[in-house]
Design an enzyme around this catalytic site. Structure first.
Site, PDB file in Angstrom:
ATOM      1  N   ARG A  55     -66.788 104.147  50.483  1.00 55.65           N
ATOM      2  CA  ARG A  55     -66.374 102.887  49.862  1.00 55.65           C
ATOM      3  C   ARG A  55     -66.408 102.913  48.344  1.00 55.65           C
ATOM      4  O   ARG A  55     -65.446 102.510  47.679  1.00 55.65           O
ATOM      5  CB  ARG A  55     -67.273 101.723  50.345  1.00 55.65           C
ATOM      6  CG  ARG A  55     -66.879 101.148  51.653  1.00 55.65           C
ATOM      7  CD  ARG A  55     -68.119 100.795  52.439  1.00 55.65           C
ATOM      8  NE  ARG A  55     -68.829 102.010  52.776  1.00 55.65           N
ATOM      9  CZ  ARG A  55     -68.596 102.695  53.893  1.00 55.65           C
ATOM     10  NH1 ARG A  55     -67.746 102.261  54.762  1.00 55.65           N
ATOM     11  NH2 ARG A  55     -69.240 103.827  54.144  1.00 55.65           N
ATOM     12  N   THR A  56     -67.511 103.341  47.778  1.00 56.70           N
ATOM     13  CA  THR A  56     -67.655 103.210  46.324  1.00 56.70           C
ATOM     14  C   THR A  56     -66.626 104.079  45.607  1.00 56.70           C
ATOM     15  O   THR A  56     -65.917 103.620  44.709  1.00 56.70           O
ATOM     16  CB  THR A  56     -69.084 103.581  45.896  1.00 56.70           C
ATOM     17  OG1 THR A  56     -69.996 102.868  46.719  1.00 56.70           O
ATOM     18  CG2 THR A  56     -69.331 103.218  44.442  1.00 56.70           C
TER      19      THR A  56
HETATM   20  N1   CP Z   1     -71.641 100.711  50.117  1.00 55.48           N
HETATM   21  C1   CP Z   1     -71.574 102.001  49.726  1.00 55.48           C
HETATM   22  O1   CP Z   1     -72.149 102.405  48.698  1.00 55.48           O
HETATM   23  O2   CP Z   1     -70.857 102.795  50.557  1.00 55.48           O
HETATM   24  P1   CP Z   1     -70.526 104.324  50.282  1.00 55.48           P
HETATM   25  O3   CP Z   1     -71.835 105.084  50.352  1.00 55.48           O
HETATM   26  O4   CP Z   1     -69.563 104.723  51.349  1.00 55.48           O
HETATM   27  O5   CP Z   1     -69.956 104.429  48.899  1.00 55.48           O
END
Ligand code: CP
Length: 306
Positions: A55-56
């Site tokens: 996501r990030t």
């Molecule tokens: N929420 C979040 O940080 O997801 P990721 O680890 O996939 O970036």
């Protein structure tokens, strides 16, 4: 209010007024996220990720592209010169030549602050070990405000790994700027870090409990987190707490109808898939909000949004 050229290493870098400003700017990004823009044309974001992310990293990349900018970076230390022994300071002093802004994820606490000290361009902490994840907290606040049209006056329950979960540290600091009642639900060994608790307890009402069943009916927002297996120094300790909490339809039987269930994701087994289709489940809307919040941050830090 001035944001241009600032670093974001901690959510504590911001006042409540500044957070409100960012959330308002994020709202103005919603139409731009749909139709695109070129306000960051010619600008380059370096996504330097020393730890896994879906996501990030991808939302930063998407945010940059939607604003007309470009991305470079690496998501795998195996493919970067850190593998040859290059230190973080040298990596940063190299990457700043190629980009206008850096988003850094690193397994070490303090890594973003160190990078910001060395960089001449803005550094955004995209997750620093178990310490903080400030842009996620802004996404969380934006989601709460969007879903409930307010943050003040809400009862927020944060559930899961409050010791190793970086998102909950940033979120707790952020919520302490609002008039909220915060309930921290965790196994004894995964209670909220003491320094975070000390900082927020003087500002807002905080209750610690292990009892999720009694907490759910009171909550307006239920923020669920994964137990961070990879951060346990002893996997035997992880085995003792694994699966402690699981949100399913039965556990939500007495929940408020307008409860907002959030999760920074990824999830493992702490929210059952059957919950996904309930009106209370808002964690995939939260993912979308990650784009508009990061669009606002990139625009503000690069001076294209005032
Ligand atoms: N929420 C979040 O940080 O997801 P990721 O680890 O996939 O970036």
């Amino acid at each position: 209010m001035e944001f241009q050229d600032r670093d974001i290493t901690s959510i504590e870098d911001f006042t409540r007024q500044e957070i409100a400003y960012i959330l308002n700017k994020a709202k103005t990004m919603e139409p731009l996220a749909a139709k695109g823009s070129d306000i960051l044309k010619g600008k380059i974001l370096a996504n330097i990720f020393f730890e896994p992310s879906t996501r990030t990293r991808l939302s930063f990349e998407s945010a940059m592209l939607k604003l007309g900018g470009n991305n470079i970076g690496f998501a795998d230390v195996e493919s970067a010169s850190v593998k040859k022994g290059e230190n973080l300071a040298d990596t940063i002093r190299t990457v700043e030549n190629y980009a206008d802004i850096i988003a850094l994820r690193h397994p070490l606490e303090g890594a973003a602050k160190l990078a910001a000290e060395f960089a001449k361009i803005p550094v955004i902490n995209a997750g620093s070990g178990a310490e903080e994840h400030p842009t996620q907290a802004l996404v969380d606040l934006y989601t709460i405000q969007k879903e409930r049209q307010k943050i003040d006056g809400l009862k927020v329950a944060v559930v899961g790994d409050l010791r190793y979960g970086r998102t909950v540290h940033s979120l707790a600091y952020a919520l302490s700027l609002y008039d909220v009642e915060l309930t921290l639900v965790s196994p004894e060994t995964l209670r909220m870090r003491r320094e975070v608790l000390r900082a927020i307890q003087s500002k807002i009402s905080v209750t610690e409990t292990q009892n999720l069943e009694k907490t759910i009916p009171q909550a307006d927002v239920l923020y669920v987190t994964r137990i961070q297996k990879e951060r346990f120094p002893d996997q035997a300790e992880y085995a003792k707490v694994k699966g402690t909490y699981r949100i399913d339809l039965k556990s939500l039987a007495n929940a408020k109808k307008d409860l907002v269930i959030l999760h920074p994701l990824p999830r493992v087994d702490e929210i059952s898939a059957e919950v996904d289709s309930t009106p209370q489940a808002r964690y995939f809307q939260q993912v979308w909000n990650g784009i508009v919040v990061r669009m606002a941050l990139l625009g503000l830090l690069l001076g294209a949004v005032k």
